[in-house]
Write a protein that holds these residues in place. Structure first.
Motif, short mmCIF file in Angstrom:
data_model
loop_
_atom_site.label_atom_id
_atom_site.label_comp_id
_atom_site.label_asym_id
_atom_site.label_seq_id
_atom_site.Cartn_x
_atom_site.Cartn_y
_atom_site.Cartn_z
N LYS A 11 0.41 -8.96 -21.02
CA LYS A 11 1.59 -9.34 -20.26
C LYS A 11 1.52 -8.67 -18.89
N PRO A 12 1.94 -9.37 -17.82
CA PRO A 12 1.96 -8.73 -16.51
C PRO A 12 2.90 -7.53 -16.51
N ARG A 13 2.46 -6.42 -15.95
CA ARG A 13 3.27 -5.21 -15.94
C ARG A 13 4.43 -5.30 -14.97
N ALA A 14 4.25 -6.03 -13.90
CA ALA A 14 5.23 -6.03 -12.82
C ALA A 14 5.79 -7.43 -12.59
N SER A 15 6.57 -7.93 -13.53
CA SER A 15 7.09 -9.29 -13.43
C SER A 15 8.17 -9.44 -12.36
N HIS A 16 8.71 -8.34 -11.85
CA HIS A 16 9.74 -8.41 -10.81
C HIS A 16 9.14 -8.51 -9.41
N ILE A 17 7.82 -8.47 -9.31
CA ILE A 17 7.15 -8.52 -8.01
C ILE A 17 6.87 -9.97 -7.62
N GLU A 18 7.14 -10.30 -6.38
CA GLU A 18 6.77 -11.60 -5.85
C GLU A 18 5.31 -11.49 -5.44
N ALA A 19 4.43 -11.79 -6.38
CA ALA A 19 3.00 -11.52 -6.22
C ALA A 19 2.24 -12.73 -5.69
N VAL A 20 1.13 -12.47 -5.05
CA VAL A 20 0.21 -13.53 -4.66
C VAL A 20 -0.35 -14.17 -5.92
N THR A 126 8.84 -5.29 -3.01
CA THR A 126 8.65 -6.17 -4.17
C THR A 126 7.87 -7.44 -3.81
N ARG A 127 7.85 -7.80 -2.55
CA ARG A 127 7.10 -8.98 -2.10
C ARG A 127 5.72 -8.51 -1.63
N GLN A 128 4.68 -8.89 -2.36
CA GLN A 128 3.32 -8.41 -2.08
C GLN A 128 2.90 -8.73 -0.64
N ALA A 129 3.28 -9.87 -0.12
CA ALA A 129 2.91 -10.25 1.24
C ALA A 129 3.48 -9.30 2.30
N ASP A 130 4.47 -8.47 1.92
CA ASP A 130 5.08 -7.52 2.85
C ASP A 130 4.47 -6.12 2.76
N TRP A 131 3.47 -5.91 1.92
CA TRP A 131 2.90 -4.59 1.74
C TRP A 131 2.28 -4.05 3.02
N THR A 132 1.66 -4.92 3.79
CA THR A 132 1.05 -4.50 5.04
C THR A 132 1.37 -5.51 6.14
N GLU A 133 1.21 -5.06 7.38
CA GLU A 133 1.37 -5.94 8.54
C GLU A 133 0.33 -5.52 9.57
N VAL A 134 -0.35 -6.49 10.14
CA VAL A 134 -1.35 -6.22 11.16
C VAL A 134 -0.80 -6.69 12.51
N THR A 135 -0.81 -5.77 13.47
CA THR A 135 -0.41 -6.10 14.84
C THR A 135 -1.53 -5.64 15.77
N HIS A 136 -1.37 -5.91 17.06
CA HIS A 136 -2.36 -5.42 18.03
C HIS A 136 -2.39 -3.89 18.07
N ASP A 137 -1.30 -3.27 17.66
CA ASP A 137 -1.23 -1.80 17.65
C ASP A 137 -1.84 -1.18 16.41
N GLY A 138 -2.07 -1.97 15.38
CA GLY A 138 -2.69 -1.39 14.19
C GLY A 138 -2.25 -2.04 12.90
N LEU A 139 -2.68 -1.40 11.83
CA LEU A 139 -2.33 -1.82 10.48
C LEU A 139 -1.16 -0.98 10.01
N TRP A 140 -0.09 -1.61 9.61
CA TRP A 140 1.11 -0.91 9.15
C TRP A 140 1.24 -1.12 7.65
#
Length: 192
Positions: A11-20, A126-140
């Protein structure tokens, strides 16, 4: 969101996550926290060794090279945990983290001579797509990792999933890792 059953029957451990892809979200959480730790450790001049077999409850070893050729290197073991269910409030002194298994807690509380060990908890959206963000200034990386030493902490033996308090001031950054290893070198306790 409804989690799907992985092909291997677990069973998926993290069913509350909006996962890819919810079949692999736990592995992706591990990659996220390892990437964070490796990046911060690189900034501090440390090497990171991933512990390939989880026999003793530790995921990584952080190693600082000796300051001169006659000195020893410094090291600390770390158990890594990643959660999307906690959003630490920086105005509060600490937040609570609950272990999923008693053995994870037990590995961290026993007295150790060397190397010492710490718990590192990463909080992630909780939304996997929000874990990181890439901008011209860097990886957040969204949210942070926090550390605590649990050596000598006691929990009633009947508690199957102990909870611990993690200080919000204990964010994992290059200075924090250097300070942890400095304390180890001086023989000072980490849980002050």
């Amino acid at each position: 969101m409804r989690a799907i059953e992985p092909a291997d029957g677990r069973k998926p451990r993290a069913s509350h996550i909006e996962a890819v892809d919810s079949r692999h979200v736990t592995q992706m959480m591990e990659q996220l926290q390892q990437g964070y730790i490796k990046s911060v450790a690189a900034t501090a001049g440390l090497a990171v060794e991933i512990v390939p077999v989880d026999v003793y409850g530790y995921d990584v070893r952080l190693i600082r090279p000796p300051r001169d050729h006659m000195d020893e290197e410094s090291a600390v073991l770390a158990q890594l945990k990643c959660t999307t269910q906690i959003v630490p409030d920086p105005s509060r002194e600490s937040f609570s983290y609950q272990f999923t298994k008693r053995q994870y807690f037990d590995h961290l509380v026993k007295p150790r001579k060397y190397p010492k060990a710490i718990l590192i908890v990463m909080t992630a959206p909780t939304r996997q797509a929000d874990w990181t963000e890439v901008t011209h200034d860097g990886l957040w990386t969204r949210r942070s990792c926090f550390w605590v030493s649990l050596e000598g902490v006691h929990a009633d033996p009947s508690v199957k999933k102990p909870s611990v308090r993690i200080p919000t001031r204990n964010r994992v950054d290059a200075n924090a890792l250097a300070n942890i290893l400095d304390k180890i070198d001086r023989g000072e306790p980490l849980n002050d």
